[in-house]
Design a protein around this motif. Structure first.
Motif, PDB file in Angstrom:
ATOM      1  N   GLY A  23       0.826  -1.209   0.000  1.00 14.01           N
ATOM      2  CA  GLY A  23       0.000   0.000   0.000  1.00 14.01           C
ATOM      3  C   GLY A  23       0.855   1.251   0.000  1.00 14.01           C
ATOM      4  O   GLY A  23       2.020   1.240  -0.384  1.00 14.01           O
ATOM      5  N   GLY A  24       0.260   2.329   0.457  1.00 18.07           N
ATOM      6  CA  GLY A  24       0.979   3.602   0.471  1.00 18.07           C
ATOM      7  C   GLY A  24       0.808   4.365  -0.838  1.00 18.07           C
ATOM      8  O   GLY A  24      -0.215   4.227  -1.496  1.00 18.07           O
ATOM      9  N   PRO A  25       1.797   5.154  -1.262  1.00 19.25           N
ATOM     10  CA  PRO A  25       3.104   5.347  -0.608  1.00 19.25           C
ATOM     11  C   PRO A  25       2.997   6.194   0.657  1.00 19.25           C
ATOM     12  O   PRO A  25       2.202   7.121   0.722  1.00 19.25           O
ATOM     13  CB  PRO A  25       3.924   6.060  -1.685  1.00 19.25           C
ATOM     14  CG  PRO A  25       2.902   6.795  -2.503  1.00 19.25           C
ATOM     15  CD  PRO A  25       1.658   5.940  -2.483  1.00 19.25           C
ATOM     16  N   ALA A  26       3.802   5.821   1.667  1.00 19.88           N
ATOM     17  CA  ALA A  26       3.774   6.553   2.928  1.00 19.88           C
ATOM     18  C   ALA A  26       5.058   6.299   3.698  1.00 19.88           C
ATOM     19  O   ALA A  26       5.692   5.250   3.553  1.00 19.88           O
ATOM     20  CB  ALA A  26       2.575   6.116   3.768  1.00 19.88           C
ATOM     21  N   THR A  27       5.437   7.282   4.519  1.00 18.00           N
ATOM     22  CA  THR A  27       6.512   7.104   5.489  1.00 18.00           C
ATOM     23  C   THR A  27       5.887   6.671   6.803  1.00 18.00           C
ATOM     24  O   THR A  27       4.910   7.274   7.263  1.00 18.00           O
ATOM     25  CB  THR A  27       7.292   8.412   5.693  1.00 18.00           C
ATOM     26  OG1 THR A  27       7.863   8.802   4.441  1.00 18.00           O
ATOM     27  CG2 THR A  27       8.408   8.236   6.710  1.00 18.00           C
ATOM     28  N   LEU A  28       6.444   5.589   7.397  1.00 19.56           N
ATOM     29  CA  LEU A  28       5.834   4.988   8.580  1.00 19.56           C
ATOM     30  C   LEU A  28       6.708   5.186   9.805  1.00 19.56           C
ATOM     31  O   LEU A  28       7.935   5.101   9.729  1.00 19.56           O
ATOM     32  CB  LEU A  28       5.621   3.482   8.363  1.00 19.56           C
ATOM     33  CG  LEU A  28       4.839   3.066   7.117  1.00 19.56           C
ATOM     34  CD1 LEU A  28       4.801   1.552   7.014  1.00 19.56           C
ATOM     35  CD2 LEU A  28       3.432   3.638   7.145  1.00 19.56           C
ATOM     36  N   ASN A  29       6.059   5.428  10.940  1.00 20.45           N
ATOM     37  CA  ASN A  29       6.712   5.331  12.238  1.00 20.45           C
ATOM     38  C   ASN A  29       6.436   3.934  12.792  1.00 20.45           C
ATOM     39  O   ASN A  29       5.282   3.489  12.808  1.00 20.45           O
ATOM     40  CB  ASN A  29       6.171   6.384  13.207  1.00 20.45           C
ATOM     41  CG  ASN A  29       6.585   7.785  12.816  1.00 20.45           C
ATOM     42  OD1 ASN A  29       7.634   7.985  12.220  1.00 20.45           O
ATOM     43  ND2 ASN A  29       5.748   8.765  13.144  1.00 20.45           N
ATOM     44  N   VAL A  30       7.496   3.245  13.244  1.00 17.84           N
ATOM     45  CA  VAL A  30       7.368   1.870  13.715  1.00 17.84           C
ATOM     46  C   VAL A  30       7.716   1.826  15.197  1.00 17.84           C
ATOM     47  O   VAL A  30       8.769   2.332  15.605  1.00 17.84           O
ATOM     48  CB  VAL A  30       8.289   0.919  12.929  1.00 17.84           C
ATOM     49  CG1 VAL A  30       7.987  -0.532  13.275  1.00 17.84           C
ATOM     50  CG2 VAL A  30       8.147   1.143  11.426  1.00 17.84           C
ATOM     51  N   SER A  31       6.840   1.253  16.014  1.00 19.00           N
ATOM     52  CA  SER A  31       7.097   1.143  17.444  1.00 19.00           C
ATOM     53  C   SER A  31       6.778  -0.258  17.934  1.00 19.00           C
ATOM     54  O   SER A  31       6.014  -0.990  17.299  1.00 19.00           O
ATOM     55  CB  SER A  31       6.272   2.174  18.228  1.00 19.00           C
ATOM     56  OG  SER A  31       4.891   1.997  17.971  1.00 19.00           O
ATOM     57  N   SER A  32       7.364  -0.637  19.068  1.00 19.89           N
ATOM     58  CA  SER A  32       7.224  -1.987  19.612  1.00 19.89           C
ATOM     59  C   SER A  32       6.453  -1.950  20.918  1.00 19.89           C
ATOM     60  O   SER A  32       6.499  -0.957  21.656  1.00 19.89           O
ATOM     61  CB  SER A  32       8.611  -2.595  19.836  1.00 19.89           C
ATOM     62  OG  SER A  32       8.519  -3.745  20.651  1.00 19.89           O
ATOM     63  N   THR A  33       5.745  -3.056  21.231  1.00 22.30           N
ATOM     64  CA  THR A  33       4.992  -3.136  22.484  1.00 22.30           C
ATOM     65  C   THR A  33       5.790  -3.821  23.588  1.00 22.30           C
ATOM     66  O   THR A  33       5.371  -3.802  24.740  1.00 22.30           O
ATOM     67  CB  THR A  33       3.690  -3.920  22.276  1.00 22.30           C
ATOM     68  OG1 THR A  33       4.023  -5.257  21.855  1.00 22.30           O
ATOM     69  CG2 THR A  33       2.809  -3.262  21.236  1.00 22.30           C
ATOM     70  N   VAL A  34       6.923  -4.447  23.265  1.00 21.62           N
ATOM     71  CA  VAL A  34       7.709  -5.186  24.259  1.00 21.62           C
ATOM     72  C   VAL A  34       9.190  -4.869  24.056  1.00 21.62           C
ATOM     73  O   VAL A  34       9.626  -4.564  22.939  1.00 21.62           O
ATOM     74  CB  VAL A  34       7.487  -6.720  24.146  1.00 21.62           C
ATOM     75  CG1 VAL A  34       6.092  -7.112  24.610  1.00 21.62           C
ATOM     76  CG2 VAL A  34       7.735  -7.190  22.726  1.00 21.62           C
ATOM     77  N   PRO A  35      10.014  -4.947  25.141  1.00 26.09           N
ATOM     78  CA  PRO A  35      11.423  -4.569  25.014  1.00 26.09           C
ATOM     79  C   PRO A  35      12.266  -5.527  24.172  1.00 26.09           C
ATOM     80  O   PRO A  35      13.322  -5.139  23.674  1.00 26.09           O
ATOM     81  CB  PRO A  35      11.912  -4.529  26.474  1.00 26.09           C
ATOM     82  CG  PRO A  35      10.924  -5.308  27.255  1.00 26.09           C
ATOM     83  CD  PRO A  35       9.622  -5.182  26.548  1.00 26.09           C
ATOM     84  N   TRP A  36      11.827  -6.771  23.980  1.00 29.67           N
ATOM     85  CA  TRP A  36      12.656  -7.722  23.228  1.00 29.67           C
ATOM     86  C   TRP A  36      12.451  -7.646  21.710  1.00 29.67           C
ATOM     87  O   TRP A  36      13.081  -8.384  20.962  1.00 29.67           O
ATOM     88  CB  TRP A  36      12.466  -9.155  23.746  1.00 29.67           C
ATOM     89  CG  TRP A  36      11.025  -9.611  23.889  1.00 29.67           C
ATOM     90  CD1 TRP A  36      10.235  -9.510  24.994  1.00 29.67           C
ATOM     91  CD2 TRP A  36      10.234 -10.256  22.891  1.00 29.67           C
ATOM     92  NE1 TRP A  36       8.986 -10.035  24.754  1.00 29.67           N
ATOM     93  CE2 TRP A  36       8.964 -10.513  23.462  1.00 29.67           C
ATOM     94  CE3 TRP A  36      10.465 -10.643  21.562  1.00 29.67           C
ATOM     95  CZ2 TRP A  36       7.937 -11.128  22.772  1.00 29.67           C
ATOM     96  CZ3 TRP A  36       9.436 -11.268  20.873  1.00 29.67           C
ATOM     97  CH2 TRP A  36       8.187 -11.497  21.471  1.00 29.67           C
ATOM     98  N   LEU A  37      11.582  -6.755  21.256  1.00 27.24           N
ATOM     99  CA  LEU A  37      11.422  -6.489  19.829  1.00 27.24           C
ATOM    100  C   LEU A  37      11.969  -5.098  19.524  1.00 27.24           C
ATOM    101  O   LEU A  37      11.559  -4.120  20.153  1.00 27.24           O
ATOM    102  CB  LEU A  37       9.951  -6.566  19.409  1.00 27.24           C
ATOM    103  CG  LEU A  37       9.284  -7.933  19.444  1.00 27.24           C
ATOM    104  CD1 LEU A  37       7.801  -7.807  19.083  1.00 27.24           C
ATOM    105  CD2 LEU A  37       9.965  -8.903  18.490  1.00 27.24           C
ATOM    106  N   SER A  38      12.888  -4.990  18.565  1.00 28.16           N
ATOM    107  CA  SER A  38      13.489  -3.698  18.224  1.00 28.16           C
ATOM    108  C   SER A  38      13.345  -3.431  16.731  1.00 28.16           C
ATOM    109  O   SER A  38      14.201  -3.838  15.932  1.00 28.16           O
ATOM    110  CB  SER A  38      14.970  -3.670  18.622  1.00 28.16           C
ATOM    111  OG  SER A  38      15.111  -3.944  20.003  1.00 28.16           O
ATOM    112  N   PRO A  39      12.254  -2.782  16.343  1.00 26.66           N
ATOM    113  CA  PRO A  39      12.108  -2.432  14.927  1.00 26.66           C
ATOM    114  C   PRO A  39      12.905  -1.175  14.614  1.00 26.66           C
ATOM    115  O   PRO A  39      13.249  -0.396  15.499  1.00 26.66           O
ATOM    116  CB  PRO A  39      10.611  -2.179  14.785  1.00 26.66           C
ATOM    117  CG  PRO A  39      10.200  -1.666  16.133  1.00 26.66           C
ATOM    118  CD  PRO A  39      11.088  -2.364  17.139  1.00 26.66           C
ATOM    119  N   GLU A  40      13.200  -0.983  13.323  1.00 20.32           N
ATOM    120  CA  GLU A  40      13.760   0.298  12.906  1.00 20.32           C
ATOM    121  C   GLU A  40      12.727   1.378  13.171  1.00 20.32           C
ATOM    122  O   GLU A  40      11.523   1.127  13.142  1.00 20.32           O
ATOM    123  CB  GLU A  40      14.152   0.235  11.436  1.00 20.32           C
ATOM    124  CG  GLU A  40      13.032  -0.221  10.515  1.00 20.32           C
ATOM    125  CD  GLU A  40      13.532  -0.647   9.132  1.00 20.32           C
ATOM    126  OE1 GLU A  40      13.392   0.171   8.213  1.00 20.32           O
ATOM    127  OE2 GLU A  40      14.039  -1.764   8.985  1.00 20.32           O
TER     128      GLU A  40
END
Length: 203
Positions: free
Chosen positions: A140-157
């Motif tokens: 989809g998009g085109p779009a610039t995305l902000n990526v966040s995690s719900t737990v400390p053991w996942l580290s997305p860009e």
């Protein structure tokens, strides 16, 4: 001689019969108002019925005062809840009736923005004490995305592009053996096209 049909007297009148809302995806706009004028000398009880053609029950309406006193006005408040609707155009109708006279308010909802999608879930198997990664493919998009995690053991860009891939580091060094579930949230960045956020569960 032909007789012209008698004009049907209306109990009430509306000052407008079409409304248009233009929110961005993920938001709801403020309500709009329609004036109802009671043309009778006596009070009338008004019923409102909201229907939508697609997108679920996003349309609602209320009226005050009701009953409407004779010769007086009432305000119909028309509200749309578009916060969960994808970008696109939706149609709805509010039927206004007192049992004798029936009027219609046509509502057009134009939700601006882009549509993004991703798998709802991903899974990875790791040995305790190791790290790995999963890739989430976003369309989809085109779009610039902000990526966040719900737990400390996942580290997305921190940011990514749609369409494109989001790389997520999975750190099992401090996790106990067994299944663990977290997730990442993808949201359109401010200043660009709005979109509904997407959540990807990662086990």
């Amino acid at each position: 001689a032909l007789l012209a049909p008698a004009a049907v007297a209306q109990d009430f009148f509306l000052d407008q019969t079409s409304l248009e809302f233009d929110p961005g995806a993920g938001t709801s706009p403020p309500p709009q108002f329609v004036n109802l004028i009671n043309g009778l000398g006596s009070s009338i009880q008004i019923s409102l019925n909201s229907r939508t053609q697609s997108g679920g029950p996003w349309l609602s309406a209320s009226i005050s005062p009701n009953p409407v006193p004779g010769g007086q006005n009432a305000t119909i408040t028309v509200s749309v809840n578009s916060s969960r609707l994808q970008a696109g155009t939706y149609q709805g109708t509010v039927t206004v009736s007192d049992g004798t006279t029936k009027e219609f308010i046509d509502v057009t909802l134009n939700v601006a923005g882009v549509v993004i999608s991703a798998p709802t879930s991903k899974s990875i198997t790791l040995l305790q004490g190791t790290t790995g990664g999963v890739t989430v493919h976003v369309t989809g998009g085109p779009a610039t995305l902000n990526v966040s995690s719900t737990v400390p053991w996942l580290s997305p860009e921190g940011s990514a592009q749609a369409p494109g891939d989001v790389d997520v580091t999975v750190d099992a060094t401090s996790l106990t053996p067994g299944p663990h579930t977290g997730g990442v949230s993808l949201q359109c960045a401010a200043g660009g096209s709005p979109c509904l956020p997407v959540f990807v569960s990662i086990t």
